[in-house]
Write a protein that holds these residues in place. Structure first.
Motif, mmCIF file in Angstrom:
data_model
loop_
_atom_site.group_PDB
_atom_site.id
_atom_site.type_symbol
_atom_site.label_atom_id
_atom_site.label_comp_id
_atom_site.label_asym_id
_atom_site.label_seq_id
_atom_site.Cartn_x
_atom_site.Cartn_y
_atom_site.Cartn_z
ATOM 1 N N GLN A 110 -4.676 -24.230 17.001
ATOM 2 C CA GLN A 110 -3.505 -25.112 16.901
ATOM 3 C C GLN A 110 -3.823 -26.333 16.046
ATOM 4 O O GLN A 110 -3.013 -26.753 15.224
ATOM 5 C CB GLN A 110 -3.052 -25.536 18.298
ATOM 6 N N ASP A 111 -5.009 -26.905 16.259
ATOM 7 C CA ASP A 111 -5.413 -28.061 15.458
ATOM 8 C C ASP A 111 -5.501 -27.713 13.974
ATOM 9 O O ASP A 111 -5.217 -28.544 13.114
ATOM 10 C CB ASP A 111 -6.768 -28.585 15.935
ATOM 11 N N ARG A 112 -5.918 -26.482 13.664
ATOM 12 C CA ARG A 112 -6.049 -26.057 12.260
ATOM 13 C C ARG A 112 -4.710 -25.633 11.666
ATOM 14 O O ARG A 112 -4.638 -25.211 10.522
ATOM 15 C CB ARG A 112 -7.022 -24.871 12.170
ATOM 16 N N LYS A 113 -3.653 -25.712 12.450
ATOM 17 C CA LYS A 113 -2.309 -25.322 11.997
ATOM 18 C C LYS A 113 -2.231 -23.844 11.657
ATOM 19 O O LYS A 113 -1.469 -23.425 10.781
ATOM 20 C CB LYS A 113 -1.864 -26.162 10.789
ATOM 21 N N LYS A 143 -7.338 -24.267 21.420
ATOM 22 C CA LYS A 143 -6.933 -25.562 20.861
ATOM 23 C C LYS A 143 -7.229 -25.628 19.365
ATOM 24 O O LYS A 143 -6.442 -26.193 18.592
ATOM 25 C CB LYS A 143 -7.651 -26.697 21.588
ATOM 26 N N THR A 144 -8.352 -25.040 18.950
ATOM 27 C CA THR A 144 -8.752 -25.100 17.541
ATOM 28 C C THR A 144 -7.725 -24.448 16.628
ATOM 29 O O THR A 144 -7.389 -24.996 15.568
ATOM 30 C CB THR A 144 -10.127 -24.431 17.344
ATOM 31 N N GLU A 191 0.987 -22.073 16.569
ATOM 32 C CA GLU A 191 1.723 -23.147 17.241
ATOM 33 C C GLU A 191 2.444 -22.575 18.449
ATOM 34 O O GLU A 191 2.584 -21.365 18.587
ATOM 35 C CB GLU A 191 2.722 -23.784 16.275
ATOM 36 N N ASP A 224 -6.823 -26.398 27.556
ATOM 37 C CA ASP A 224 -7.695 -27.494 27.145
ATOM 38 C C ASP A 224 -7.473 -28.723 28.015
ATOM 39 O O ASP A 224 -8.434 -29.343 28.496
ATOM 40 C CB ASP A 224 -7.446 -27.830 25.671
#
Length: 717
Positions: free
Chosen positions: A519-522, A516-517, A525, A316
């Motif tokens: 990771q952003d949504r947890k 990236k999504t 990781e 990203d």
């Protein structure tokens, strides 16, 4: 005099258009948008004097949304979202840009669209067309499309003199994707969020438990690898390794032609035959010319993988930096599937632009002086953009750290593509001992060529000592070594990109966004080593869908949709047809999931709450300590033996080995001090082992249910 309105995708692109077409004679006439100035200047277009007006948007101007009341979670049922009306609406933060376009449209004769030359850019172009044609009447023939791949004077001047027409089918494929993502994302996100909040106290206050048709297959790859690691059952195997010393610093390491065996007794018999032979004989020496091939031209997928693996910059961030370099006119458009250069591109001019570099100027001049070779041709062509390449010289002082790293990688890769393959000679020495064959390889690099400019690839030299055909020698070392199979590693970003690309999840322009999504949504990781692992929530969601038999975390459904979007772009299928087919299939999946949703709830309860309480019960098979798995083991203690020791020997303590020769803990077989003749005698007498679990003498019969028999079956190799 004709008025031509030129609309770019970003203010920086509009500024480049103004700069190169006006030769510095443009006037900034303001505009309704603070960040999207309007420039005007006179220009000669195909022999006709025209007035040019240049402005920009900032990406998409419109969003696709459900109309009221379907955007309210409490007003309608989830099932209604499959057919609820949707519309494209002006984004609330883009009102000034729209007003700016409307004012700039007054009195124009031609609309020239300078949006990025990909599907997403084409979709934004038709958003601009919709806004402009509502403000002023334009004939379809007066709506034009500029086609360009780099923000250079040559590219921009060529684009304005050779305007084409926008392609509705490319925009339609994006609209299809946007509608499907909106509907399916809303449907499954609402279902997950509303029902799972009650499944676990951990999720009670979770605002959103999102689902996406691309993000879940992406997460599925991460979870699948984690499960492969957790379910991995290590096996012991043995190898025969030979070393020969010649001189002070020259050692030849011979590998066994059988590679490895999983049966101790069989390996021991072969090892004893070699020992009894006492000496080895060279039966073959081959010396052949060998080339190391230069890389293919750089596509977006290859770029992301290379930057992730070599520069340790995530995909990203790397795409954002590449976009900035493109907007500054330093590299070509960074979103491309093409991996070959068409002969219409003057590559030597691009190399010449790098000749003054303090880092690779000398190499560039050598290419121009005769070492140039046309790049290899890959198999992919998006018919829009060439491979990523530098278009203008930059220095370390011009860019910050990561910007320079990426610019340097793009430039070195391009120069390597235009170079000769590396050349060398490989020597292969074959030896036989006791009926077993061993092989040693050596490499002598003669010409580095592209490797001289390309530090991202290595070709290590391994010089062999001199051997003669028919020579007989006694090895300095011949060992029977024991090993343990290892689980696969966690996925790197490069691994994940490869899996997504191979499975058709996302496109070259969106893969990094999906990574990236998650990771952003947890849901996933990165470890300190930059490897992906799922969070407990991510693991629970995928496991829950897998338990119920739903396949919405697997790549096939989305890959089918991506293929359909390609068919829309190629005019082989209509947008409505693709949407109807996909929603019909996903409605069946939805009903299947609803009927079995308790399995997802149970998985969330079990995998989110239970591991928090029982993590210390997890035992690492390498060091024997609790609280972590083997792939995260940092212990320097020697691994536990997984082989059962003889009944009359004490079991090894944590952190100790059991020697396969004598059965005693605390050392490897290579360091065993027991009487070898005793071991040899036992092997030669043919005394058969008795299984300590089931009492079977010798090899277990076919179909045995004994755990030892199951464990020792080698996996498919």
């Amino acid at each position: 005099m004709k008025f031509i309105l030129n609309v770019a995708e970003k203010p920086s692109v509009a500024k480049a258009i103004m700069k190169y077409l006006s030769n510095g004679r443009a006037e900034n006439v303001g505009g309704r948008s603070k960040f999207n100035p309007v420039y005007e200047f006179d220009y000669n277009l195909q022999g006709e004097h025209v007035k040019m007006r240049v402005t920009s948007v900032q990406g998409h101007v419109m969003n696709m949304e459900f109309v009221e009341p379907y955007n309210n979670w409490k007003s309608v049922s989830i099932e209604e979202l499959f057919t609820a009306p949707i519309q494209k609406m002006i984004s609330s933060d883009k009102n000034d840009i729209v007003k700016n376009l409307q004012e700039c449209s007054r009195g124009i004769d031609i609309l020239a669209l300078w949006l990025d030359c990909d599907r997403e850019g084409e979709n934004i172009a038709f958003e601009v067309v919709d806004i402009v044609t509502k403000a002023t009447q334009l004939r379809p023939n007066n709506i034009k499309r500029a086609v360009f791949s780099a923000l250079t004077k040559v590219d921009i001047e060529n684009a304005i003199q050779n305007l084409e027409y926008p392609k509705q089918e490319l925009s339609e494929s994006v609209d299809a994707r946007m509608e499907l993502d909106l509907r399916l994302g809303a449907i499954f996100t609402r279902l997950q969020t509303l029902r799972l909040r009650n499944a676990s106290p951990f999720l009670a206050n979770q605002p959103l438990i999102s689902w996406g048709p691309c993000q879940f297959p992406t997460l599925g790859f991460v979870v699948k690898r984690q499960l492969e690691i957790l379910n991995f059952k290590p096996e012991q195997y043995w190898t025969l390794d030979m070393k020969v010393n010649r001189g002070a610093n020259k050692t030849a390491e011979f590998s066994w032609s059988r590679a490895r065996l999983f049966d101790f007794t069989s390996t021991l018999v072969l090892y004893e035959k070699c020992i009894e032979a006492g000496q080895a004989e060279i039966v073959s020496i081959e010396k052949n010319e060998k080339n190391k091939c230069r890389p293919y031209p750089l596509s977006t997928i290859s770029f992301q993988k290379l930057v992730s693996s070599k520069l340790k910059i995530d995909s990203d961030e790397s795409m954002k930096i590449a976009e900035k370099l493109y907007n500054n006119g330093l590299i070509s458009y960074p979103r491309t599937e093409t991996d070959f250069f068409k002969t219409t591109i003057n590559l030597k001019n691009l190399i010449e632009s790098q000749a003054e570099s303090g880092d690779w100027g000398d190499y560039s001049r050598r290419l121009l002086d005769g070492d140039f070779k046309w790049p290899k041709a890959g198999q992919h062509d998006d018919n829009s953009h060439p491979p990523i390449h530098p278009v203008k010289l930059a220095t370390r002082q011009d860019l910050n750290g990561k910007e320079w790293q990426i610019y340097e990688l793009v430039t070195r890769h391009f120069l390597a593509c235009c170079s000769l393959d590396a050349k060398g000679f490989e020597t292969v020495v074959i030896a036989q001992m006791g009926g077993e064959t061993f092989e040693a390889k050596g490499l002598q690099v003669v010409e580095l060529n592209f490797l001289e400019i390309y530090p991202y690839m290595k070709w290590s030299e391994n010089e062999l000592p001199i051997f003669n055909d028919g020579e007989v020698f006694v090895p300095n070392e011949l060992m029977m070594n024991e090993h343990t199979t290892q689980p696969p590693p966690l996925l790197s970003e490069s691994d994940l990109i490869s899996l997504m690309d191979k499975s058709g999840i996302g496109t070259d322009a969106t893969i990094h966004q999906h990574i990236k999504t998650i990771q952003d949504r947890k849901y996933a990781e990165k470890t300190p080593n930059q490897l992906f692992k799922p969070t407990q929530l991510g693991m629970a969601l995928v496991q829950g869908y897998a338990n119920m038999g739903a396949r919405i975390h697997e790549p096939e459904l989305r890959a089918k949709t991506e293929k359909g979007m390609n068919e829309v772009a190629a005019r082989n299928k209509s947008r409505q047809e693709l949407i109807r087919e996909t929603l019909g299939e996903m409605e069946d999946v939805y009903r299947f999931v609803v009927d079995r949703f308790n399995m997802l709830s149970d998985a969330v309860k079990n995998l989110i709450t239970a591991p928090l309480q029982s993590n210390n019960q997890i035992t690492c098979y390498k060091c024997g300590e609790s609280g972590h798995y083997a792939n995260n083991c940092t212990s320097t203690r020697p691994p536990l033996s997984i082989r059962a020791v003889n009944e009359n020997q004490a079991a090894p303590q944590q952190g100790q080995n059991a020697c396969f020769k004598c059965g005693k803990p605390g050392h490897f077989a290579n360091a065993c001090t027991e009487d070898k003749n005793k071991t040899n005698k036992q092997a030669k007498t043919g005394k058969k082992k008795v299984c300590e679990l089931c009492g079977v003498e010798g090899r277990h019969p076919k179909g045995s249910t004994c755990e030892h028999a199951k464990r020792k079956k080698p996996a498919n190799k």
